[in-house]
Design an enzyme around this catalytic site. Structure first.
Site, short mmCIF file in Angstrom:
data_model
loop_
_atom_site.label_atom_id
_atom_site.label_comp_id
_atom_site.label_asym_id
_atom_site.label_seq_id
_atom_site.Cartn_x
_atom_site.Cartn_y
_atom_site.Cartn_z
N ARG A 86 -9.43 0.54 10.67
CA ARG A 86 -10.27 -0.34 9.87
C ARG A 86 -11.34 0.52 9.19
O ARG A 86 -11.85 1.47 9.79
CB ARG A 86 -10.98 -1.38 10.76
CG ARG A 86 -10.08 -2.49 11.25
CD ARG A 86 -9.67 -3.43 10.12
NE ARG A 86 -8.87 -4.54 10.60
CZ ARG A 86 -7.53 -4.58 10.55
NH1 ARG A 86 -6.85 -3.58 10.03
NH2 ARG A 86 -6.87 -5.63 10.98
N GLU A 110 -12.77 -3.62 1.21
CA GLU A 110 -11.52 -3.70 0.43
C GLU A 110 -11.55 -4.89 -0.52
O GLU A 110 -12.05 -5.95 -0.13
CB GLU A 110 -10.33 -3.82 1.40
CG GLU A 110 -10.19 -2.57 2.26
CD GLU A 110 -9.18 -2.73 3.38
OE1 GLU A 110 -8.41 -3.71 3.38
OE2 GLU A 110 -9.17 -1.86 4.27
N HIS A 166 -4.20 -0.31 1.86
CA HIS A 166 -3.99 -1.01 3.13
C HIS A 166 -2.51 -1.45 3.27
O HIS A 166 -2.21 -2.64 3.32
CB HIS A 166 -4.93 -2.23 3.24
CG HIS A 166 -5.10 -2.71 4.65
ND1 HIS A 166 -6.27 -3.27 5.11
CD2 HIS A 166 -4.25 -2.75 5.70
CE1 HIS A 166 -6.13 -3.62 6.37
NE2 HIS A 166 -4.91 -3.30 6.76
C1 8YV Z 1 -2.11 -6.26 7.50
C2 8YV Z 1 -3.38 -5.20 9.44
O1 8YV Z 1 -2.48 -5.64 6.31
O2 8YV Z 1 -2.10 -5.81 11.31
C3 8YV Z 1 -3.22 -5.60 10.86
O3 8YV Z 1 -4.23 -5.70 11.57
O4 8YV Z 1 -4.40 -4.80 9.04
C4 8YV Z 1 -2.20 -5.22 8.53
O5 8YV Z 1 -1.01 -5.14 9.22
C5 8YV Z 1 -2.90 -7.51 7.66
O6 8YV Z 1 -2.45 -8.24 8.73
C6 8YV Z 1 -2.82 -8.39 6.45
O7 8YV Z 1 -3.88 -9.25 6.50
#
Ligand code: 8YV
Length: 324
Positions: free
Chosen positions: A243, A272, A290
């Site tokens: 993150r 983001e 991302h």
């Molecule tokens: C996806 C993510 O971009 O799994 C996560 O925590 O950050 C990513 O796999 C996200 O879920 C989309 O909102």
């Protein structure tokens, strides 16, 4: 009529599913076909219009990016489950949910390989200059100026910050590169052959590349601080597939600009989709939107796991992959 006095967690009658954010088209379609689904983000005036459905909502489906805020949770008296598309769930206050008797799930495991693949690819990219080399060829510079030498990846010291499922998968991959692997986690992990270091700073000081795979949220905010970047040093690389909040982004911008670290490969950012101009202008940085879990196969598996969790909740009142 929906039973507005039912205890949270008790799926009385079919109940309504609240879709909190946009999801994959196939997942949205399946939700709409299988359940009475309300798409919160498509309501003309979500706050006001939700009142019409609120008493009947038993489950909320959301993504790691949006979660479910406390005020939304509190507006849904029969809510029993919050089902996240994604492994991260720091956007939902799990303690608040539990206090209200609301269970929370995420989508672990199914995305581990793709996220780890991307972390390895991103490190190779920044260390060997793949994206920069691509820009150099496309920009017609080949032939007029030599492309700078890069850093070898194989045999390097790799530090993994957070040795959970994804961190372990990254480490396993780097074993194939003959890497010397160390990690930092709150408590040493049993049954791994890697060296444990107690702090992020000590790990950074002892590695050529620091790969961030720790969960987001308040506990890890700013963990990769100016001091940690200083310890990583001018020959060190940073990879972040966790993150943006885990890294002190202004400190990273300064370290990149002042060449106090060798480079960074980033799939996540503090705000983001906004990426600081200084990072966008730097050839020492690889920037990704991302996409660590964004393959057809993995996103389909994440969607299936969301549906499996929802079905389990709607039929049995429990979740398949509740968060720890
Ligand atoms: C996806 C993510 O971009 O799994 C996560 O925590 O950050 C990513 O796999 C996200 O879920 C989309 O909102």
């Amino acid at each position: 009529m929906p039973n507005s006095t039912a205890a949270p967690g008790t799926p009385t009658g079919p109940g309504t599913v609240l879709q909190v954010s946009p999801l994959l088209p196939d997942l949205e379609k399946a939700l709409a076909e299988r359940y009475r689904t309300v798409r919160l983000h498509e309501l003309p005036d979500p706050d006001t219009d939700l009142r019409e459905y609120a008493d009947d909502v038993v489950a909320a489906v959301t993504s790691a990016r949006y979660g479910v805020g406390n005020s939304l949770m509190d507006a849904l008296p029969r809510l029993g489950a919050i089902i996240h598309f994604g492994v991260g769930y720091e956007t939902t206050d799990v303690a608040h949910a539990r206090a209200r008797g609301v269970d929370v799930s995420n989508t672990p495991d199914v995305l581990t390989d793709c996220v780890a693949d991307l972390a390895v690819g991103a490190l190779i990219d920044v260390m060997r200059g793949l994206s920069a080399g691509d820009r150099y060829v496309r920009g017609g510079r080949w032939g007029s100026a030599p492309f700078p030498l890069a850093s070898r990846v194989s045999g390097k010291r790799i530090g993994i910050l957070g040795l959970g499922r994804i961190g372990r998968a990254v480490a396993r991959r780097f074993e194939g590169f003959g890497a010397n692997i160390a990690y930092c986690s709150r408590v040493p992990v049993a049954d791994v052959p890697y060296r444990h270091l107690p702090t992020a700073r000590e790990l950074a000081a002892e590695c050529d590349a620091l790969v961030v795979t720790v969960a987001g949220g308040a506990a890890t905010r700013g963990l990769v601080s100016a001091e940690v970047l200083e310890a990583l040093g001018p020959q060190g690389y940073l990879v972040n597939v966790a993150r943006g909040s885990v890294v002190d982004e202004p400190a990273l911008v300064a370290a990149v600009q002042e060449e106090r670290i060798a480079g960074a490969a980033l799939d996540v950012f503090a705000d983001e989709p906004n990426v600081p101009r200084e990072l966008r202008d730097s050839d020492r940085v690889v920037l990704l939107p991302h996409i660590a879990s964004a393959t057809h196969e993995t996103r389909r598996a994440m969607g299936d796991l969301v549906l499996d969790n929802l079905q389990r909740f709607m039929t049995e009142g429990t979740l398949l992959t509740p968060v720890p």
